[in-house]
Design a protein around this motif. Structure first.
Motif, PDB file in Angstrom:
ATOM      1  N   ALA A  31      35.676  37.384  32.024  1.00 10.23           N
ATOM      2  CA  ALA A  31      36.351  36.761  33.061  1.00 10.23           C
ATOM      3  C   ALA A  31      36.712  35.982  31.959  1.00 10.23           C
ATOM      4  O   ALA A  31      35.644  34.537  31.097  1.00 10.23           O
ATOM      5  CB  ALA A  31      35.318  35.912  34.069  1.00 10.23           C
ATOM      6  N   VAL A  89      39.809  34.071  35.845  1.00 11.62           N
ATOM      7  CA  VAL A  89      40.898  35.410  36.284  1.00 11.62           C
ATOM      8  C   VAL A  89      39.979  36.524  35.582  1.00 11.62           C
ATOM      9  O   VAL A  89      39.423  36.288  34.775  1.00 11.62           O
ATOM     10  CB  VAL A  89      42.532  35.034  35.698  1.00 11.62           C
ATOM     11  N   ARG A  90      39.744  37.119  36.504  1.00  6.57           N
ATOM     12  CA  ARG A  90      38.633  38.103  36.100  1.00  6.57           C
ATOM     13  C   ARG A  90      39.631  39.097  36.052  1.00  6.57           C
ATOM     14  O   ARG A  90      40.692  39.650  36.089  1.00  6.57           O
ATOM     15  CB  ARG A  90      38.058  39.031  36.717  1.00  6.57           C
ATOM     16  N   ARG A  91      39.112  40.156  34.229  1.00 10.13           N
ATOM     17  CA  ARG A  91      39.988  41.264  34.326  1.00 10.13           C
ATOM     18  C   ARG A  91      39.001  42.709  33.975  1.00 10.13           C
ATOM     19  O   ARG A  91      38.434  42.488  33.654  1.00 10.13           O
ATOM     20  CB  ARG A  91      41.396  40.662  32.989  1.00 10.13           C
ATOM     21  N   GLY A 115      40.536  51.199  40.991  1.00 11.14           N
ATOM     22  CA  GLY A 115      41.720  50.046  40.843  1.00 11.14           C
ATOM     23  C   GLY A 115      42.604  50.792  40.153  1.00 11.14           C
ATOM     24  O   GLY A 115      43.160  51.650  40.072  1.00 11.14           O
ATOM     25  N   SER A 161      43.653  46.431  34.206  1.00 13.30           N
ATOM     26  CA  SER A 161      43.891  46.179  35.672  1.00 13.30           C
ATOM     27  C   SER A 161      44.713  45.577  36.484  1.00 13.30           C
ATOM     28  O   SER A 161      45.586  44.279  35.581  1.00 13.30           O
ATOM     29  CB  SER A 161      42.189  45.259  35.708  1.00 13.30           C
ATOM     30  N   GLY A 207      44.968  44.347  39.593  1.00 10.29           N
ATOM     31  CA  GLY A 207      44.197  43.915  40.472  1.00 10.29           C
ATOM     32  C   GLY A 207      42.928  44.026  41.235  1.00 10.29           C
ATOM     33  O   GLY A 207      42.195  43.980  40.013  1.00 10.29           O
ATOM     34  N   ALA A 208      42.613  43.617  42.304  1.00  6.29           N
ATOM     35  CA  ALA A 208      41.400  43.617  42.957  1.00  6.29           C
ATOM     36  C   ALA A 208      40.504  45.547  41.961  1.00  6.29           C
ATOM     37  O   ALA A 208      41.235  46.193  42.299  1.00  6.29           O
ATOM     38  CB  ALA A 208      40.607  43.585  44.045  1.00  6.29           C
ATOM     39  N   LEU A 209      39.418  44.980  41.835  1.00  4.77           N
ATOM     40  CA  LEU A 209      38.766  46.672  41.578  1.00  4.77           C
ATOM     41  C   LEU A 209      37.280  46.774  42.426  1.00  4.77           C
ATOM     42  O   LEU A 209      36.597  45.881  43.242  1.00  4.77           O
ATOM     43  CB  LEU A 209      37.836  46.413  40.158  1.00  4.77           C
ATOM     44  N   THR A 210      36.983  47.747  42.516  1.00  3.15           N
ATOM     45  CA  THR A 210      35.893  47.796  43.330  1.00  3.15           C
ATOM     46  C   THR A 210      34.461  49.096  42.806  1.00  3.15           C
ATOM     47  O   THR A 210      35.294  49.506  42.041  1.00  3.15           O
ATOM     48  CB  THR A 210      36.130  48.573  45.541  1.00  3.15           C
TER      49      THR A 210
END
Length: 135
Positions: free
Chosen positions: A34, A57-59, A101, A126, A128-131
């Protein structure tokens, strides 16, 4: 989470019909990062840095190294790289959960020694958003 076998950490890529394990991986890693947003100003207490919570921003980055073992998953990885495709992926962490994701293959490298097998290195980022689903 107790000690686990490294081979149980799986990387899977969606082939259009379902998730397929990337075959032949001998090592794999997932890293979460992050970015920090620094909001330090002239009146910050004793000039200590201040950060804005939840603003960066997270990745996630996935990497792996292995050898060619399964023609179908090898072709899937190669084609995704050359197409620049963003593919649904899963990382299965035993006794922890499944991270899922969209990812894009950022690098694909091949290597071989004169008296050894051809190996590959793959890195995914990544997109996009991850679950996360606990197991």
């Amino acid at each position: 989470m107790g000690a686990q076998k490294g081979k149980d950490l799986l990387l899977k890529i969606h082939d259009g019909a379902g998730f397929v394990a990337v075959a032949g991986l001998r090592s794999r890693k997932i890293a979460f990062n992050a970015e920090l947003v620094d909001i330090t100003h002239a009146e910050s207490v004793d000039r200590w840095r201040e950060l804005l919570a939840g603003a960066g921003v997270r990745r996630a980055a996935i990497s792996g190294r292995g050898l060619f073992k399964d023609a179908a998953s090898d072709a899937l990885v190669r084609q995704a790289f050359f197409d620049g495709a963003i593919k649904p992926c899963q990382v299965v962490v035993p006794d922890f959960g499944i991270i899922e994701g969209a990812f894009q293959i950022a690098s694909l490298e091949f290597a071989g020694e004169h008296n050894g097998e051809v190996t590959f290195d793959v890195a995914l980022e990544s997109a996009g958003a991850l679950t996360f689903a606990a197991v």
